[in-house]
Motif scaffolding. Structure first.
Motif, mmCIF file in Angstrom:
data_model
loop_
_atom_site.group_PDB
_atom_site.id
_atom_site.type_symbol
_atom_site.label_atom_id
_atom_site.label_comp_id
_atom_site.label_asym_id
_atom_site.label_seq_id
_atom_site.Cartn_x
_atom_site.Cartn_y
_atom_site.Cartn_z
ATOM 1 N N PRO A 164 -3.449 -2.243 -0.034
ATOM 2 C CA PRO A 164 -3.598 -1.673 -1.376
ATOM 3 C C PRO A 164 -4.227 -2.648 -2.366
ATOM 4 N N ARG A 165 -3.938 -3.919 -2.185
ATOM 5 C CA ARG A 165 -4.533 -4.903 -3.099
ATOM 6 C C ARG A 165 -6.030 -5.036 -2.826
ATOM 7 N N ILE A 172 -1.086 -4.421 6.442
ATOM 8 C CA ILE A 172 -0.915 -3.143 5.739
ATOM 9 C C ILE A 172 -0.458 -3.357 4.302
ATOM 10 N N ASN A 173 0.479 -4.286 4.133
ATOM 11 C CA ASN A 173 0.967 -4.547 2.777
ATOM 12 C C ASN A 173 -0.111 -5.136 1.872
ATOM 13 N N TYR A 204 -7.844 -2.736 -1.761
ATOM 14 C CA TYR A 204 -8.371 -1.467 -2.275
ATOM 15 C C TYR A 204 -8.573 -1.533 -3.789
ATOM 16 N N ARG A 205 -7.614 -2.100 -4.475
ATOM 17 C CA ARG A 205 -7.719 -2.224 -5.923
ATOM 18 C C ARG A 205 -8.902 -3.100 -6.320
ATOM 19 N N TYR A 206 -9.057 -4.238 -5.662
ATOM 20 C CA TYR A 206 -10.161 -5.132 -6.009
ATOM 21 C C TYR A 206 -11.515 -4.530 -5.638
#
Lengths: 210, 210
Positions: free
Chosen positions: A16-17, A12-13, A19-21
């Motif tokens: 977001p990364r 989960i942590n 998602y950004r890439y």
DNA sequence: TAGATTGTTAATCGATTAACAATC
DNA sequence: TAGATTGTTAATCGATTAACAATC
């Protein structure tokens, strides 16, 4: 809400990364990417990417890779970015105003709707695209008439400890905490902390020990 | 710098939190504390506390617990808080000004010495206790004449990607990154990122899946 | 001393990496 | 088809918890 499978905290942590890439790849018009290429881009192992993405299933295809658009959308959904969060900010200092006015958050559904501050000089002022600053004394009343999903807390620790019970009592679901303290809240209230001074100490550790 | 023993990453990330709680105990005049009491206070296991603190050795005593003052001081040293860090801030927006003016950082040795911004309207302005805002175009020159340990980067991703090579070239040791991007820097330059939007997405995940 | 509590080893748990058969 | 690449199992690595002998 029910998860398909249980997804571990570590995964989960990382979402977001990913998602950004994926957003960057999407902007570049990339249609699909293999775990190998993605791993070189993100500097993690391909094995970890495959393990992680496999939790959601169906976006990889042997011999082809992962569909960027679909994966981006799916991870967005998993992160809860397909809905709106009514968000307020406690504290209209520099941090509070920065959060309240940052367009990037509202673009992702985190709708900034009010700031609260105890300083009368700020009351009635507006931040960003017309978000009003209210007296802190009005918070209790505000929570009675407005549904609030997230309250960002950007005031010093002591003041924060006094405000949190009001937020909890007022039905706020989650607290995004910038104060240098931990809160004691009921189990059903979520706290996500950004401890800047701890981050800076981790940095100084690295300077001293490298 | 040589470590006594190799301390794992997980332990290091917990150190600032231990440090914060020890500071509270110190302020309360508590002289010693057992791992059991400390574990209830911090909401972690006593076993973890003993394992973690044991890396530094000599502060626990059977039947007595840990000496608060000594442990606080020792952890401070391990975190590198017994020295000064010449620190600058790139970007005098709300985040940049918040960091540049926060007294808590300078109290711990993170000496804020200059801000840089491309907006001419801000040049010559002062933040906090007299920290000047300089033109971004002056950064290169500044780095030639001033030793900088830490540069906090609080500007948008694209601008940040342009500034980082100047920082690296200028001999900055570590970057405290607030931009929503990752930097590609030589191995000897340290990057510690505070990705606020990622933190917020982790929060929305928790809201949606609890 | 007796009681409390650490230091430390062993057991468990969880997360990452490697490997390769399945399959597009 | 042949080549590429995933999905998934097994092996490894690391971190946490439990347990208890050592000792203040």
């Amino acid at each position: 809400m029910q998860d398909r499978k249980l997804i571990s905290k570590a995964v989960i942590n990382r979402l977001p990364r990913y998602y950004r890439y994926l957003g960057l790849l999407k902007d570049q018009g990339v249609e699909h990417i293999s775990s190998g290429d993605f791993s070189r881009m993100m500097k993690v192992t391909a094995s970890q990417i495959r393990q992680d993405l496999n939790h959601f299933g169906g976006f990889g295809q042997q011999g082809y890779g992962y569909n960027v658009d679909k994966l981006y959308e799916e991870i967005g959904k998993i992160l809860g970015l397909d809905r709106v969060y009514h968000t307020i900010v406690i504290g209209a200092g520099r941090i509070g105003q920065a959060i309240g006015s940052y367009e990037g958050f509202s673009n992702r559904g985190f709708r900034m709707e009010a700031l609260f501050d105890r300083d009368p000089a700020k009351h009635g002022d507006e931040v960003g695209s017309g978000i009003k600053i209210y007296p802190l004394s009005y918070l209790k009343e505000y929570l009675k008439t407005h549904k609030v999903d997230i309250a960002a807390v950007a005031i010093p620790s002591e003041a924060a400890n006094a405000v949190v019970p009001i937020l909890v009592e007022g039905g706020v679901e989650a607290i995004w905490n910038f104060a240098h303290t931990d809160f004691d809240v009921p189990d059903n209230v979520i706290v996500q902390s950004v401890h800047l001074s701890e981050s800076l100490m981790q940095l100084s550790y690295k300077i001293v020990h490298h």
